[in-house]
Write a protein that holds these residues in place. Structure first.
Motif, PDB file in Angstrom:
ATOM      1  N   ALA A   1       0.783  -1.227  -0.021  1.00 15.55           N
ATOM      2  CA  ALA A   1      -0.131   0.010   0.018  1.00 15.55           C
ATOM      3  C   ALA A   1       0.883   1.180  -0.045  1.00 15.55           C
ATOM      4  O   ALA A   1       1.924   1.245   0.857  1.00 15.55           O
ATOM      5  N   HIS A   2       0.313   2.162  -0.651  1.00 16.34           N
ATOM      6  CA  HIS A   2       0.939   3.609  -0.434  1.00 16.34           C
ATOM      7  C   HIS A   2       0.607   4.076   0.929  1.00 16.34           C
ATOM      8  O   HIS A   2       1.258   4.871   1.510  1.00 16.34           O
ATOM      9  N   ARG A   3      -0.663   3.901   1.221  1.00 17.83           N
ATOM     10  CA  ARG A   3      -1.270   4.248   2.494  1.00 17.83           C
ATOM     11  C   ARG A   3      -1.943   3.233   3.297  1.00 17.83           C
ATOM     12  O   ARG A   3      -2.551   2.472   2.530  1.00 17.83           O
ATOM     13  N   GLY A   4      -1.950   3.443   4.459  1.00 15.87           N
ATOM     14  CA  GLY A   4      -2.741   2.482   5.254  1.00 15.87           C
ATOM     15  C   GLY A   4      -3.477   3.128   6.365  1.00 15.87           C
ATOM     16  O   GLY A   4      -3.410   4.267   6.944  1.00 15.87           O
ATOM     17  N   TYR A   5      -4.583   2.247   6.966  1.00 14.19           N
ATOM     18  CA  TYR A   5      -5.514   2.601   8.077  1.00 14.19           C
ATOM     19  C   TYR A   5      -5.566   1.484   8.516  1.00 14.19           C
ATOM     20  O   TYR A   5      -5.660   0.428   8.538  1.00 14.19           O
ATOM     21  N   VAL A   6      -5.607   1.781  10.278  1.00 15.45           N
ATOM     22  CA  VAL A   6      -6.055   0.895  11.083  1.00 15.45           C
ATOM     23  C   VAL A   6      -6.993   0.929  11.747  1.00 15.45           C
ATOM     24  O   VAL A   6      -7.461   2.085  12.019  1.00 15.45           O
ATOM     25  N   MET A   7      -7.861  -0.141  12.022  1.00 18.42           N
ATOM     26  CA  MET A   7      -9.197  -0.169  12.603  1.00 18.42           C
ATOM     27  C   MET A   7      -9.529  -1.036  13.601  1.00 18.42           C
ATOM     28  O   MET A   7      -8.753  -2.156  13.929  1.00 18.42           O
ATOM     29  N   GLU A   8     -10.190  -0.492  14.910  1.00 10.90           N
ATOM     30  CA  GLU A   8     -10.390  -1.380  16.059  1.00 10.90           C
ATOM     31  C   GLU A   8     -11.742  -0.920  16.366  1.00 10.90           C
ATOM     32  O   GLU A   8     -12.098   0.180  16.541  1.00 10.90           O
ATOM     33  N   ASN A   9     -12.399  -2.052  16.341  1.00  9.98           N
ATOM     34  CA  ASN A   9     -13.821  -1.830  17.141  1.00  9.98           C
ATOM     35  C   ASN A   9     -14.688  -0.782  16.340  1.00  9.98           C
ATOM     36  O   ASN A   9     -15.141   0.028  16.990  1.00  9.98           O
ATOM     37  N   GLY A  10     -14.475  -0.818  14.829  1.00  9.59           N
ATOM     38  CA  GLY A  10     -15.485   0.253  14.482  1.00  9.59           C
ATOM     39  C   GLY A  10     -14.862   1.784  14.245  1.00  9.59           C
ATOM     40  O   GLY A  10     -15.631   2.525  13.805  1.00  9.59           O
ATOM     41  N   VAL A  11     -13.670   1.980  14.573  1.00 11.96           N
ATOM     42  CA  VAL A  11     -13.185   3.165  14.584  1.00 11.96           C
ATOM     43  C   VAL A  11     -11.799   3.070  13.941  1.00 11.96           C
ATOM     44  O   VAL A  11     -10.853   2.226  13.936  1.00 11.96           O
ATOM     45  N   ILE A  12     -11.408   4.257  13.332  1.00 14.37           N
ATOM     46  CA  ILE A  12     -10.015   4.396  12.472  1.00 14.37           C
ATOM     47  C   ILE A  12      -9.208   4.707  13.872  1.00 14.37           C
ATOM     48  O   ILE A  12      -9.360   5.870  14.459  1.00 14.37           O
ATOM     49  N   THR A  13      -7.923   4.161  14.064  1.00 15.63           N
ATOM     50  CA  THR A  13      -7.144   4.314  15.026  1.00 15.63           C
ATOM     51  C   THR A  13      -5.941   5.201  14.750  1.00 15.63           C
ATOM     52  O   THR A  13      -5.075   5.779  15.452  1.00 15.63           O
ATOM     53  N   MET A  14      -5.546   4.905  13.384  1.00 17.62           N
ATOM     54  CA  MET A  14      -4.244   5.290  13.039  1.00 17.62           C
ATOM     55  C   MET A  14      -4.321   5.408  11.335  1.00 17.62           C
ATOM     56  O   MET A  14      -4.749   4.668  10.820  1.00 17.62           O
ATOM     57  N   THR A  15      -3.290   6.316  10.861  1.00 20.03           N
ATOM     58  CA  THR A  15      -3.254   6.413   9.401  1.00 20.03           C
ATOM     59  C   THR A  15      -1.878   6.872   9.174  1.00 20.03           C
ATOM     60  O   THR A  15      -1.601   7.878   9.899  1.00 20.03           O
ATOM     61  N   ASP A  16      -1.226   6.334   8.102  1.00 22.78           N
ATOM     62  CA  ASP A  16      -0.046   6.848   7.633  1.00 22.78           C
ATOM     63  C   ASP A  16       0.408   6.228   6.522  1.00 22.78           C
ATOM     64  O   ASP A  16      -0.362   5.295   5.644  1.00 22.78           O
ATOM     65  N   THR A  17       1.782   6.396   5.905  1.00 24.72           N
ATOM     66  CA  THR A  17       2.267   5.429   4.733  1.00 24.72           C
ATOM     67  C   THR A  17       2.083   4.065   5.132  1.00 24.72           C
ATOM     68  O   THR A  17       2.283   3.900   6.280  1.00 24.72           O
ATOM     69  N   GLY A  18       2.126   3.320   4.199  1.00 24.62           N
ATOM     70  CA  GLY A  18       2.157   1.698   4.752  1.00 24.62           C
ATOM     71  C   GLY A  18       3.585   1.401   4.915  1.00 24.62           C
ATOM     72  O   GLY A  18       3.465   0.480   6.054  1.00 24.62           O
ATOM     73  N   GLU A  19       4.432   2.069   4.844  1.00 21.69           N
ATOM     74  CA  GLU A  19       5.877   1.634   5.176  1.00 21.69           C
ATOM     75  C   GLU A  19       6.041   2.273   6.545  1.00 21.69           C
ATOM     76  O   GLU A  19       6.700   1.440   7.410  1.00 21.69           O
ATOM     77  N   ASN A  20       5.447   3.385   6.970  1.00 23.53           N
ATOM     78  CA  ASN A  20       5.631   3.901   8.418  1.00 23.53           C
ATOM     79  C   ASN A  20       4.738   2.925   9.384  1.00 23.53           C
ATOM     80  O   ASN A  20       5.230   2.745  10.505  1.00 23.53           O
ATOM     81  N   LEU A  21       3.721   2.527   8.887  1.00 17.71           N
ATOM     82  CA  LEU A  21       2.764   1.635   9.511  1.00 17.71           C
ATOM     83  C   LEU A  21       3.504   0.319   9.731  1.00 17.71           C
ATOM     84  O   LEU A  21       3.373  -0.194  10.907  1.00 17.71           O
ATOM     85  N   ARG A  22       3.892  -0.265   8.869  1.00 23.19           N
ATOM     86  CA  ARG A  22       4.785  -1.384   8.830  1.00 23.19           C
ATOM     87  C   ARG A  22       5.946  -1.610   9.685  1.00 23.19           C
ATOM     88  O   ARG A  22       6.258  -2.445  10.481  1.00 23.19           O
ATOM     89  N   THR A  23       6.536  -0.244  10.116  1.00 16.36           N
ATOM     90  CA  THR A  23       7.556  -0.273  10.869  1.00 16.36           C
ATOM     91  C   THR A  23       7.251   0.400  12.344  1.00 16.36           C
ATOM     92  O   THR A  23       8.305   0.546  13.070  1.00 16.36           O
ATOM     93  N   ASN A  24       5.980   0.589  12.396  1.00 15.54           N
ATOM     94  CA  ASN A  24       5.643   1.324  13.705  1.00 15.54           C
ATOM     95  C   ASN A  24       5.720   0.207  14.870  1.00 15.54           C
ATOM     96  O   ASN A  24       4.958  -1.001  14.324  1.00 15.54           O
ATOM     97  N   GLU A  25       6.268   0.558  16.034  1.00 13.97           N
ATOM     98  CA  GLU A  25       6.367  -0.442  17.137  1.00 13.97           C
ATOM     99  C   GLU A  25       5.181  -1.127  17.635  1.00 13.97           C
ATOM    100  O   GLU A  25       4.841  -2.253  17.707  1.00 13.97           O
ATOM    101  N   ASP A  26       4.083  -0.215  17.704  1.00 15.95           N
ATOM    102  CA  ASP A  26       2.778  -0.852  18.161  1.00 15.95           C
ATOM    103  C   ASP A  26       2.097  -1.653  16.896  1.00 15.95           C
ATOM    104  O   ASP A  26       1.494  -2.550  17.487  1.00 15.95           O
ATOM    105  N   ILE A  27       2.298  -1.325  15.853  1.00 14.92           N
ATOM    106  CA  ILE A  27       1.543  -1.899  14.738  1.00 14.92           C
ATOM    107  C   ILE A  27       2.114  -3.501  14.540  1.00 14.92           C
ATOM    108  O   ILE A  27       1.806  -4.506  14.725  1.00 14.92           O
ATOM    109  N   LYS A  28       3.654  -3.390  14.827  1.00 12.80           N
ATOM    110  CA  LYS A  28       4.391  -4.560  14.746  1.00 12.80           C
ATOM    111  C   LYS A  28       3.743  -5.610  15.807  1.00 12.80           C
ATOM    112  O   LYS A  28       3.682  -6.698  15.635  1.00 12.80           O
ATOM    113  N   LYS A  29       3.786  -4.952  17.179  1.00 10.05           N
ATOM    114  CA  LYS A  29       3.246  -5.747  18.066  1.00 10.05           C
ATOM    115  C   LYS A  29       1.775  -6.257  18.079  1.00 10.05           C
ATOM    116  O   LYS A  29       1.494  -7.671  18.273  1.00 10.05           O
TER     117      LYS A  29
END
Ligand code: ATP
Length: 235
Positions: free
Chosen positions: A202-230
């Motif tokens: 992806a060029h950009r990504g969104y993260v969803m939890e329980n019907g809410v968007i909790t984070m958005t960034d480039t695909g690469e930044n999300l992939r290397t984000n520590e919280d997302i990794k965990k």
């Protein structure tokens, strides 16, 4: 190209989407990731008009499509590949592809689009007279994507394209998704539980939890984000 603004969607009393906002620009690949039941499929179903939003608005190429029925949304250029493929098992590969072009009348262009999908997935050309139900899972996913391409989409909505497939087939499917985006300039909106692959593509990504968007960034930044990794990549 696509703007979801403060969308709320319900199944009876279940409040599945709780005010989500997502934007997709022309030519982008966007991935929406999240756990089981987060609301990813509902986001696509609401975009394609299958499960209408109760509140909020959806704009596509500057037109309000919030209350349009699914067939009108397909005609505008948004085509969905549903979770679990949902090909027609008793129709042949060629007939499944014909169904994808059901709303079209431009016969010559349909023929050239058919050549295009057979070129993308040569295995489908060699199995054109075989019924859909006899194909492997990976081939069925290829057929489902090809059937959607036969609608000539400006935007392709892909619901869990990796579901139930072997790693080597998933890799192949994602490389073709990239090709469709780059060579055909088709905008792509993917929802996926396989967060690593989806964010890589992806060029950009969104993260969803329980019907809410909790984070958005480039695909690469999300992939290397520590919280997302965990939470999503098991690292
Ligand atoms: P999965 O990856 O498991 O498909 P998801 O992130 O796509 O999950 P959704 O399928 O959109 O999540 O589900 C969001 C919420 O809506 C969940 O609580 C789910 O139980 C509920 N839900 C989904 N479809 C229906 C339905 N047809 N009827 C009632 N509730 C539903």
């Amino acid at each position: 190209m696509l703007k979801l603004k403060d969308i709320h969607t319900y199944y009876g009393n279940i409040h599945a989407l709780k005010g989500i906002s997502i934007e997709v620009s022309k030519g982008e690949v966007i991935s929406l990731i999240g756990a089981n039941g987060a609301g990813k499929s509902t986001t696509l179903m609401t975009t394609s008009g299958v499960v209408p939003a109760k509140r909020g608005s959806i704009e596509f190429e500057g037109r309000d499509i919030t209350h349009l029925p699914p067939d009108k949304i397909v005609k505008m250029g948004i085509c969905q590949v549903p979770e679990g493929r949902r090909i027609f098992p008793y129709l042949t590969v060629a007939e499944n592809l014909d169904m994808g072009a059901f709303l079209r009348k431009d016969t010559a262009q349909i023929k050239s689009d058919l050549d295009y999908v057979y070129d993308l997935f040569p295995i489908l050309a060699s199995r054109c007279n075989q019924t859909g139900g006899t194909l492997s899972g990976g081939e069925q996913q290829m057929l489902a994507i090809s059937r959607a391409l036969m609608c000539r989409p400006k935007m392709l909505l892909l619901d869990e394209p990796s579901l139930g497939l072997a790693p080597i087939i998933i890799k192949q499917i994602f490389s073709i998704i990239k090709k469709i985006n780059e060579e055909h300039n088709t905008t792509i909106f993917i929802v996926e539980q396989n967060a690593n692959l989806a964010l890589k593509a992806a060029h950009r990504g969104y993260v969803m939890e329980n019907g809410v968007i909790t984070m958005t960034d480039t695909g690469e930044n999300l992939r290397t984000n520590e919280d997302i990794k965990k939470a999503y990549l098991g690292i």
